[in-house]
Design an enzyme around this catalytic site. Structure first.
Site, PDB file in Angstrom:
ATOM      1  CE  LYS A 112      -4.183  -2.066   1.653  1.00  0.00           C
ATOM      2  NZ  LYS A 112      -4.923  -2.558   2.796  1.00  0.00           N
ATOM      3  CE  LYS A 194      -6.314  -8.960  -1.008  1.00  0.00           C
ATOM      4  NZ  LYS A 194      -6.291  -8.651   0.351  1.00  0.00           N
ATOM      5  CE  LYS A 197     -15.455   0.179  -2.953  1.00  0.00           C
ATOM      6  NZ  LYS A 197     -16.581   0.717  -2.209  1.00  0.00           N
TER       7      LYS A 197
HETATM    8  P1  TYM Z   1     -10.762  -6.982   4.972  1.00  0.00           P
HETATM    9  O1  TYM Z   1     -11.841  -6.027   5.319  1.00  0.00           O
HETATM   10  O2  TYM Z   1      -9.867  -6.655   3.837  1.00  0.00           O
HETATM   11  O3  TYM Z   1     -11.393  -8.406   4.677  1.00  0.00           O
HETATM   12  C1  TYM Z   1     -12.309  -9.040   5.566  1.00  0.00           C
HETATM   13  C2  TYM Z   1     -12.080 -10.533   5.567  1.00  0.00           C
HETATM   14  O4  TYM Z   1     -12.216 -11.080   4.269  1.00  0.00           O
HETATM   15  C3  TYM Z   1     -11.054 -11.815   3.908  1.00  0.00           C
HETATM   16  N1  TYM Z   1     -10.823 -11.646   2.459  1.00  0.00           N
HETATM   17  C4  TYM Z   1     -10.653 -12.649   1.606  1.00  0.00           C
HETATM   18  N2  TYM Z   1     -10.627 -13.984   1.783  1.00  0.00           N
HETATM   19  C5  TYM Z   1     -10.419 -14.755   0.696  1.00  0.00           C
HETATM   20  N3  TYM Z   1     -10.259 -14.246  -0.554  1.00  0.00           N
HETATM   21  C6  TYM Z   1     -10.268 -12.920  -0.786  1.00  0.00           C
HETATM   22  N4  TYM Z   1     -10.118 -12.435  -2.015  1.00  0.00           N
HETATM   23  C7  TYM Z   1     -10.478 -12.049   0.337  1.00  0.00           C
HETATM   24  N5  TYM Z   1     -10.550 -10.697   0.479  1.00  0.00           N
HETATM   25  C8  TYM Z   1     -10.759 -10.479   1.784  1.00  0.00           C
HETATM   26  C9  TYM Z   1      -9.935 -11.187   4.723  1.00  0.00           C
HETATM   27  O5  TYM Z   1      -8.853 -12.063   4.896  1.00  0.00           O
HETATM   28  C10 TYM Z   1     -10.642 -10.901   6.017  1.00  0.00           C
HETATM   29  O6  TYM Z   1     -10.697 -12.046   6.830  1.00  0.00           O
HETATM   30  N6  TYM Z   1      -7.377  -5.980   8.515  1.00  0.00           N
HETATM   31  C11 TYM Z   1      -8.592  -6.696   8.218  1.00  0.00           C
HETATM   32  C12 TYM Z   1      -9.744  -6.309   9.121  1.00  0.00           C
HETATM   33  C13 TYM Z   1      -9.476  -6.446  10.587  1.00  0.00           C
HETATM   34  C14 TYM Z   1      -9.446  -7.649  11.329  1.00  0.00           C
HETATM   35  C15 TYM Z   1      -9.217  -7.259  12.684  1.00  0.00           C
HETATM   36  C16 TYM Z   1      -9.579  -8.982  10.995  1.00  0.00           C
HETATM   37  C17 TYM Z   1      -9.284  -5.438  11.455  1.00  0.00           C
HETATM   38  N7  TYM Z   1      -9.129  -5.909  12.724  1.00  0.00           N
HETATM   39  C18 TYM Z   1      -9.125  -8.216  13.691  1.00  0.00           C
HETATM   40  C19 TYM Z   1      -9.486  -9.924  12.007  1.00  0.00           C
HETATM   41  C20 TYM Z   1      -9.256  -9.538  13.352  1.00  0.00           C
HETATM   42  C21 TYM Z   1      -9.008  -6.400   6.794  1.00  0.00           C
HETATM   43  O7  TYM Z   1      -8.659  -5.401   6.234  1.00  0.00           O
HETATM   44  O8  TYM Z   1      -9.892  -7.314   6.260  1.00  0.00           O
END
Ligand code: TYM
Length: 330
Positions: A112, A194, A197
């Site tokens: 990023k 992957k 958005k």
């Molecule tokens: P985020 O919002 O990007 O994604 C939410 C969840 O979806 C999963 N994910 C995917 N899994 C498989 N294939 C994909 N293409 C894909 N895109 C997204 C992510 O792995 C995630 O589980 N930093 C985290 C949010 C967060 C969090 C936390 C998660 C903040 N605090 C504490 C767990 C525990 C994030 O940006 O996820």
């Protein structure tokens, strides 16, 4: 009961990567665990998509998507991160034990920040806030996709460092384990990165049948299938991978056969996938429409969730304040 915690950014709508990689797992886990799920609106302000004018609506839409996917407020706690101030506070306290070198080595930070001329400190500190989220609720397990595993490693490290510095021999902060599904990485419609958005390669869970078809029709398939008569290799085709998540096993078998033998074309294959995807997502769309049609319901669920979360977070913060030697407020 063991505890799970997980979070998701309010980017607006849930996409099928989020659904298969994380939220479906949340739904399964809510009946076996003491489960807490958080819409991480504070994390989102470091993201490329953050827009103050849309932040509220996107947070609500994300809540609708999660509830419509089957997270049940009777069984799990669902809340918005900024409604529980302890997240930001613990993040600051963990700053004291967070190693700069490791933050700089995080893959997501490197990706990023590479695109930016001026890098906000929030992007670097993002995983500290994530550790705070998890450690506050003393979670044992964290269901996520594989892109979050490195951040979880850092959460474990911060728990260890904090315990070593202030625990006095006790394990005050628990080291959380990731829980992955077989859909740990869903690729996007471009077949190259992957689903995310920020890449504009998503299918969203509330997309209409028409939109799903519009998105699938031009999606990348096995490049060896230039003509309809060219046989393909399903294992390298993203569309085949989607079938595995949306079509019944007999169909998945037939899809592989028809691809290998060039018995059908990629468009035929996508048509079957589109129908199955629409069928799987139909009940989610229905529940989302119901929630949207009941003004105030989602806000009410989130308020109750925040009240529960605040109580639990306060218990952990009391111990942390004590151990770190802060003067109690009277
Ligand atoms: P985020 O919002 O990007 O994604 C939410 C969840 O979806 C999963 N994910 C995917 N899994 C498989 N294939 C994909 N293409 C894909 N895109 C997204 C992510 O792995 C995630 O589980 N930093 C985290 C949010 C967060 C969090 C936390 C998660 C903040 N605090 C504490 C767990 C525990 C994030 O940006 O996820």
């Amino acid at each position: 009961m063991a505890r799970v915690f997980s979070g998701i950014q309010p980017t607006g709508e849930l996409h099928i990567g989020n659904l298969l990689g994380a939220v479906q797992n949340w739904v399964r886990l809510q009946s076996e665990y003491d489960a807490t799920f958080c819409i991480v609106d504070l994390h989102a302000i470091t993201g490329a998509f953050y827009d103050a004018a849309q932040h509220r609506q996107r947070t609500l839409d994300m809540a609708i998507g999660i509830l419509a996917s089957g997270v049940d407020p009777e069984r799990a706690t669902l809340f918005v991160q900024s409604h529980v101030a302890a997240h930001s506070e613990l993040m600051w306290l963990l700053n004291a034990v967070a190693p700069l070198g490791e933050l700089e080595r995080m893959t997501q930070f490197k990706d990023k920040s590479a695109a930016l001329e001026s890098i906000p400190a929030g992007l670097l500190n993002y995983p500290i806030l994530m550790a705070a989220d998890i450690l506050l609720y003393r979670a044992d397990k964290v269901p996520v996709g594989d892109d979050q595993v490195q951040h979880l490693e850092l959460s474990r490290e911060l728990a260890r460092r904090w315990n070593a510095a202030y625990g006095g021999g006790a394990t005050v902060l628990l080291e959380p384990e990731p829980l992955l599904t077989k859909a740990r990485r869903i690729m996007g419609l471009d077949g190259e990165s992957k689903m995310s958005k920020s890449k504009g390669n998503t299918i969203n869970i509330l997309d209409s049948p028409e939109v799903i078809w519009e998105k699938l029709r031009p999606a990348k398939t096995d490049p060896a299938r230039k003509r309809r008569t060219d046989p393909g290799t399903p294992e390298i085709c993203n569309i085949y991978d989607y079938h595995k998540h949306f079509s019944p096993p007999e169909t998945v078998e037939m899809v592989a056969h028809n691809c290998r033998t060039a018995a059908w074309g990629c468009l035929d294959c996508k048509r079957v996938l589109a129908d199955n995807m629409v069928a799987v997502l139909a009940p989610i769309r229905e529940r989302a429409a119901e929630l949207t049609g009941t003004p105030g319901r989602v806000e009410e669920i989130l308020a109750a969730g925040a009240a529960t979360a605040r109580e639990r977070a306060a218990e952990t913060m009391t111990v942390i304040h004590e151990r770190m030697g802060f003067l109690p407020a009277r």
